[in-house]
Design a protein around this motif. Structure first.
Motif, PDB file in Angstrom:
ATOM      1  N   ASN A 137      -6.917  -9.874   5.762  1.00 30.88           N
ATOM      2  CA  ASN A 137      -6.084 -10.716   6.623  1.00 30.88           C
ATOM      3  C   ASN A 137      -4.601  -9.939   6.942  1.00 30.88           C
ATOM      4  N   GLY A 138      -4.449  -8.659   6.516  1.00 29.28           N
ATOM      5  CA  GLY A 138      -3.447  -8.420   6.734  1.00 29.28           C
ATOM      6  C   GLY A 138      -2.316  -8.236   5.708  1.00 29.28           C
ATOM      7  N   THR A 139      -2.693  -9.037   4.660  1.00 35.55           N
ATOM      8  CA  THR A 139      -1.480  -8.852   3.408  1.00 35.55           C
ATOM      9  C   THR A 139      -1.586  -7.876   2.604  1.00 35.55           C
ATOM     10  N   ILE A 140      -0.374  -7.407   2.231  1.00 35.31           N
ATOM     11  CA  ILE A 140      -0.285  -6.634   1.102  1.00 35.31           C
ATOM     12  C   ILE A 140      -0.654  -6.771  -0.172  1.00 35.31           C
ATOM     13  N   THR A 141      -1.531  -6.083  -1.001  1.00 35.67           N
ATOM     14  CA  THR A 141      -1.863  -6.913  -2.276  1.00 35.67           C
ATOM     15  C   THR A 141      -1.296  -5.700  -3.424  1.00 35.67           C
ATOM     16  N   THR A 142      -1.142  -4.476  -2.990  1.00 34.53           N
ATOM     17  CA  THR A 142      -0.880  -3.908  -4.055  1.00 34.53           C
ATOM     18  C   THR A 142      -0.145  -2.518  -3.563  1.00 34.53           C
ATOM     19  N   VAL A 143       1.019  -2.049  -4.281  1.00 36.57           N
ATOM     20  CA  VAL A 143       1.940  -0.995  -3.890  1.00 36.57           C
ATOM     21  C   VAL A 143       1.730   0.074  -4.986  1.00 36.57           C
ATOM     22  N   HIS A 144       1.302   1.250  -4.763  1.00 33.19           N
ATOM     23  CA  HIS A 144       1.414   2.447  -6.076  1.00 33.19           C
ATOM     24  C   HIS A 144       2.375   3.406  -5.400  1.00 33.19           C
ATOM     25  N   HIS A 145       3.093   4.035  -6.092  1.00 34.96           N
ATOM     26  CA  HIS A 145       4.000   5.143  -5.926  1.00 34.96           C
ATOM     27  C   HIS A 145       3.449   6.258  -6.552  1.00 34.96           C
ATOM     28  N   ALA A 146       2.698   6.983  -6.064  1.00 35.89           N
ATOM     29  CA  ALA A 146       1.771   8.214  -6.793  1.00 35.89           C
ATOM     30  C   ALA A 146       2.461   9.509  -6.681  1.00 35.89           C
ATOM     31  N   PRO A 147       2.812  10.074  -7.940  1.00 35.01           N
ATOM     32  CA  PRO A 147       3.357  11.456  -7.825  1.00 35.01           C
ATOM     33  C   PRO A 147       2.134  12.391  -7.501  1.00 35.01           C
ATOM     34  N   LEU A 148       2.716  13.704  -7.574  1.00 33.92           N
ATOM     35  CA  LEU A 148       1.673  14.829  -7.424  1.00 33.92           C
ATOM     36  C   LEU A 148       0.843  14.687  -8.915  1.00 33.92           C
ATOM     37  N   PRO A 149      -0.176  15.054  -9.120  1.00 36.80           N
ATOM     38  CA  PRO A 149      -0.896  15.381 -10.489  1.00 36.80           C
ATOM     39  C   PRO A 149      -0.414  16.654 -10.851  1.00 36.80           C
ATOM     40  N   PRO A 150      -0.380  16.810 -12.338  1.00 34.04           N
ATOM     41  CA  PRO A 150       0.168  18.137 -12.770  1.00 34.04           C
ATOM     42  C   PRO A 150      -0.730  19.224 -12.386  1.00 34.04           C
ATOM     43  N   GLU A 151      -0.207  20.477 -12.242  1.00 33.37           N
ATOM     44  CA  GLU A 151      -1.009  21.740 -11.771  1.00 33.37           C
ATOM     45  C   GLU A 151      -2.211  21.867 -12.744  1.00 33.37           C
ATOM     46  N   GLY A 152      -3.050  22.130 -11.932  1.00 32.00           N
ATOM     47  CA  GLY A 152      -4.695  22.332 -12.841  1.00 32.00           C
ATOM     48  C   GLY A 152      -5.439  21.058 -13.243  1.00 32.00           C
ATOM     49  N   THR A 153      -4.764  19.846 -12.715  1.00 31.89           N
ATOM     50  CA  THR A 153      -5.553  18.624 -13.477  1.00 31.89           C
ATOM     51  C   THR A 153      -7.109  18.614 -12.530  1.00 31.89           C
TER      52      THR A 153
END
Length: 194
Positions: A137-153
């Protein structure tokens, strides 16, 4: 002792292992490609009134590779973002991983066939993201703030950003905070996006 059957079995097992590694790594996308991305504009408005495609005057033009939508409504507009639309499995798998950077009001809109629970990862990313889940329906359900994963993950150790929705909007990390976009706000989708 006949070693041909053993060699054939080992050869098939080897091919199977290579096939699984190619599929898991995403290397197959480099060979097959992801096709053309459509483009469009996503507008986020405060509150939970209206529909996913707007409630008032809506105009749309669509060419082979682009969609432009202008929506006018009484609700306060929080932000607008120009998006590439990822609506095939291949496009959703690659996402923004082959993108070096984006402008402050650019992003990608992932379109799933149906609403459900989905998880996104920061596979091969060059910059951090806000990952925003949007229901049918166009409603925002979740917001994540995702950093870069550590090198070599490794891929199996990547953090999973989960949410419920039919659409997922990825933008530069901090975009949601900068614009005031949050859970419960409304997303008006480009024309033709189902």
């Amino acid at each position: 002792m006949n070693r041909r059957p053993l060699a054939a079995v080992l050869g098939l097992v080897g091919l199977l292992v290579v096939g699984v590694l190619v599929l898991q790594s995403g290397a197959w996308v480099g060979v097959l490609g992801v096709g053309e991305y459509d483009e469009g504009t996503v507008t986020v408005r405060e509150g939970t009134t209206g529909t996913a495609n707007g409630t008032a005057t809506e105009t749309a033009t669509r060419s082979a590779n682009a969609t432009t939508v202008a929506v006018r409504d009484d609700a306060e507009r929080l932000a607008t973002v120009e998006v590439r639309i990822a609506d095939t499995f291949e496009q959703r798998y690659v996402g923004l991983s082959k993108t070096d950077s984006m402008g402050p009001n650019e992003g990608m809109l992932f379109v799933h066939d149906e609403e459900g629970e989905y998880a996104y990862v920061m596979r091969n990313m060059s910059f951090p993201l806000d990952i925003i889940f949007v229901d049918a329906n166009g409603t925002i359900t979740t917001v994540h703030h995702a950093p870069l994963p550590p090198e070599g993950t490794s891929e199996s150790d990547l953090k999973r950003y989960e949410g419920r929705g039919k659409y997922v909007l990825e933008v530069n990390r901090g975009w949601a905070n900068r614009t005031g976009v949050g859970v419960g706000d409304r997303v008006e989708l480009p024309a033709g996006v189902a």
